[in-house]
Design a protein around this motif. Structure first.
Motif, PDB file in Angstrom:
ATOM      1  N   LYS A 189      26.403  38.934  28.019  1.00  0.00           N
ATOM      2  CA  LYS A 189      26.973  37.585  27.856  1.00  0.00           C
ATOM      3  C   LYS A 189      28.473  37.656  27.616  1.00  0.00           C
ATOM      4  O   LYS A 189      29.238  36.821  28.119  1.00  0.00           O
ATOM      5  N   ILE A 190      28.905  38.615  26.800  1.00  0.00           N
ATOM      6  CA  ILE A 190      30.345  38.764  26.547  1.00  0.00           C
ATOM      7  C   ILE A 190      31.076  39.083  27.846  1.00  0.00           C
ATOM      8  O   ILE A 190      32.172  38.584  28.100  1.00  0.00           O
ATOM      9  N   ALA A 191      30.436  39.865  28.712  1.00  0.00           N
ATOM     10  CA  ALA A 191      31.052  40.219  29.997  1.00  0.00           C
ATOM     11  C   ALA A 191      30.990  39.066  30.992  1.00  0.00           C
ATOM     12  O   ALA A 191      31.617  39.118  32.042  1.00  0.00           O
ATOM     13  N   GLY A 192      30.212  38.021  30.677  1.00  0.00           N
ATOM     14  CA  GLY A 192      30.114  36.870  31.572  1.00  0.00           C
ATOM     15  C   GLY A 192      29.063  37.029  32.642  1.00  0.00           C
ATOM     16  O   GLY A 192      29.118  36.368  33.674  1.00  0.00           O
ATOM     17  N   ALA A 193      28.094  37.895  32.414  1.00  0.00           N
ATOM     18  CA  ALA A 193      27.037  38.143  33.396  1.00  0.00           C
ATOM     19  C   ALA A 193      25.701  37.666  32.830  1.00  0.00           C
ATOM     20  O   ALA A 193      25.501  37.696  31.632  1.00  0.00           O
ATOM     21  N   PRO A 194      24.793  37.237  33.688  1.00  0.00           N
ATOM     22  CA  PRO A 194      23.486  36.807  33.198  1.00  0.00           C
ATOM     23  C   PRO A 194      22.640  37.998  32.766  1.00  0.00           C
ATOM     24  O   PRO A 194      22.860  39.131  33.195  1.00  0.00           O
ATOM     25  N   ASP A 195      21.671  37.724  31.931  1.00  0.00           N
ATOM     26  CA  ASP A 195      20.764  38.745  31.440  1.00  0.00           C
ATOM     27  C   ASP A 195      19.841  39.186  32.562  1.00  0.00           C
ATOM     28  O   ASP A 195      19.495  38.409  33.441  1.00  0.00           O
ATOM     29  N   GLY A 196      19.429  40.445  32.557  1.00  0.00           N
ATOM     30  CA  GLY A 196      18.447  40.916  33.518  1.00  0.00           C
ATOM     31  C   GLY A 196      19.024  41.546  34.770  1.00  0.00           C
ATOM     32  O   GLY A 196      18.286  41.840  35.702  1.00  0.00           O
ATOM     33  N   ILE A 197      20.337  41.719  34.841  1.00  0.00           N
ATOM     34  CA  ILE A 197      20.915  42.369  36.024  1.00  0.00           C
ATOM     35  C   ILE A 197      21.352  43.780  35.638  1.00  0.00           C
ATOM     36  O   ILE A 197      21.442  44.129  34.471  1.00  0.00           O
ATOM     37  N   THR A 198      21.648  44.576  36.635  1.00  0.00           N
ATOM     38  CA  THR A 198      22.041  45.963  36.375  1.00  0.00           C
ATOM     39  C   THR A 198      23.523  46.038  36.030  1.00  0.00           C
ATOM     40  O   THR A 198      24.299  45.099  36.263  1.00  0.00           O
ATOM     41  N   LEU A 199      23.916  47.205  35.490  1.00  0.00           N
ATOM     42  CA  LEU A 199      25.323  47.422  35.163  1.00  0.00           C
ATOM     43  C   LEU A 199      26.182  47.424  36.436  1.00  0.00           C
ATOM     44  O   LEU A 199      27.299  46.904  36.438  1.00  0.00           O
ATOM     45  N   ALA A 200      25.623  47.951  37.506  1.00  0.00           N
ATOM     46  CA  ALA A 200      26.360  47.944  38.779  1.00  0.00           C
ATOM     47  C   ALA A 200      26.651  46.511  39.221  1.00  0.00           C
ATOM     48  O   ALA A 200      27.743  46.221  39.728  1.00  0.00           O
ATOM     49  N   ASP A 201      25.695  45.595  39.029  1.00  0.00           N
ATOM     50  CA  ASP A 201      25.927  44.180  39.374  1.00  0.00           C
ATOM     51  C   ASP A 201      27.023  43.577  38.511  1.00  0.00           C
ATOM     52  O   ASP A 201      27.822  42.761  38.980  1.00  0.00           O
ATOM     53  N   VAL A 202      27.053  43.955  37.229  1.00  0.00           N
ATOM     54  CA  VAL A 202      28.116  43.433  36.350  1.00  0.00           C
ATOM     55  C   VAL A 202      29.466  43.852  36.891  1.00  0.00           C
ATOM     56  O   VAL A 202      30.390  43.039  36.989  1.00  0.00           O
ATOM     57  N   PHE A 203      29.607  45.123  37.269  1.00  0.00           N
ATOM     58  CA  PHE A 203      30.901  45.643  37.736  1.00  0.00           C
ATOM     59  C   PHE A 203      31.266  45.187  39.143  1.00  0.00           C
ATOM     60  O   PHE A 203      32.433  45.099  39.479  1.00  0.00           O
ATOM     61  N   THR A 204      30.283  44.876  39.974  1.00  0.00           N
ATOM     62  CA  THR A 204      30.606  44.501  41.358  1.00  0.00           C
ATOM     63  C   THR A 204      30.628  42.993  41.575  1.00  0.00           C
ATOM     64  O   THR A 204      31.561  42.480  42.193  1.00  0.00           O
ATOM     65  N   ARG A 205      29.623  42.289  41.081  1.00  0.00           N
ATOM     66  CA  ARG A 205      29.529  40.852  41.392  1.00  0.00           C
ATOM     67  C   ARG A 205      30.176  39.946  40.347  1.00  0.00           C
ATOM     68  O   ARG A 205      30.742  38.915  40.685  1.00  0.00           O
ATOM     69  N   TYR A 206      30.079  40.300  39.070  1.00  0.00           N
ATOM     70  CA  TYR A 206      30.546  39.369  38.034  1.00  0.00           C
ATOM     71  C   TYR A 206      31.908  39.735  37.456  1.00  0.00           C
ATOM     72  O   TYR A 206      32.706  38.854  37.178  1.00  0.00           O
ATOM     73  N   ARG A 207      32.156  41.021  37.244  1.00  0.00           N
ATOM     74  CA  ARG A 207      33.441  41.430  36.668  1.00  0.00           C
ATOM     75  C   ARG A 207      33.985  42.661  37.388  1.00  0.00           C
ATOM     76  O   ARG A 207      34.046  43.750  36.833  1.00  0.00           O
ATOM     77  N   PRO A 208      34.382  42.518  38.656  1.00  0.00           N
ATOM     78  CA  PRO A 208      34.873  43.692  39.384  1.00  0.00           C
ATOM     79  C   PRO A 208      36.161  44.255  38.786  1.00  0.00           C
ATOM     80  O   PRO A 208      36.465  45.431  38.970  1.00  0.00           O
ATOM     81  N   ASP A 209      36.912  43.457  38.053  1.00  0.00           N
ATOM     82  CA  ASP A 209      38.182  43.909  37.473  1.00  0.00           C
ATOM     83  C   ASP A 209      38.031  44.343  36.016  1.00  0.00           C
ATOM     84  O   ASP A 209      39.024  44.585  35.334  1.00  0.00           O
ATOM     85  N   LEU A 210      36.825  44.506  35.525  1.00  0.00           N
ATOM     86  CA  LEU A 210      36.600  44.778  34.102  1.00  0.00           C
ATOM     87  C   LEU A 210      37.185  46.125  33.680  1.00  0.00           C
ATOM     88  O   LEU A 210      37.739  46.242  32.588  1.00  0.00           O
TER      89      LEU A 210
END
Length: 188
Positions: free
Chosen positions: A125-146
């Protein structure tokens, strides 16, 4: 007036003692009827009049009660004064970092995979991604610039993912590293 004779009554039945059909007879009856007083020819009319008077009185009583009820409802009641209750204090909205602090305390006291998954959910949630997705999805789809914008959060996310899915023998070491990184992340 006089004597009245009633002949015996009979019934055909199976005798319970021997199982054979038999006729059972009663005794004959002789009654002496003596004359009585004549009935009052107006008794029925008197009874009818008394009943009608009772019905009229009950109907009148119902009418009076209904009239009082309708009259009471027709009179407007003054409005009740408005009493305001004192406002209940609202607890301040907890930030995600406060929730993460509680999750860290829980993880430190109960170092289990379930506690890691709870911390993981808050970090997503802090990263702005929904629950239940993979870490790769967080870095590619939701926060590519993280990795560039918040490297400390990216590092904590990687450690959390590692502690959540590591083998059981290595999990306590991974949770220890995660707790240390979370304390640093929360102190900034």
């Amino acid at each position: 007036t006089g004597a009245i004779s009633i002949s015996p009554a009979y019934i055909d039945a199976i005798d319970g003692r021997d199982g054979k059909p038999k006729r059972f007879l009663s005794n004959s009856l002789r009654l002496n009827v003596v004359g009585g007083a004549l009935e009052d020819p107006f008794a029925g009319i008197r009874h009818l009049v008394a009943t009608l008077i009772k019905i009229v009185l009950v109907a009148f009583a119902v009418f009076v009660v209904a009239l009082l009820f309708i009259r009471r409802r027709a009179i407007p009641k003054p409005p009740a004064p408005i009493v305001l209750e004192p406002p209940t204090p609202v607890a301040p909205q907890r930030s995600l970092k406060d929730v993460l602090r509680n999750g860290l305390l829980h993880l430190q006291s109960t170092p289990t995979r379930a506690a890691v998954m709870q911390v993981r959910s808050v970090l997503w949630k802090i990263a702005g991604a929904p629950d239940g997705i993979t870490l790769a999805d967080v870095f590619t789809r939701y926060r590519p610039d993280l990795m560039r914008t918040d490297p400390q959060l990216a590092h904590v996310l990687q450690l959390t993912e590692s502690a959540a899915f590591i083998k059981e023998q290595q999990m306590q070491t991974a949770i220890g590293e995660l707790c240390a990184s979370l304390e640093q992340f929360l102190s900034h």
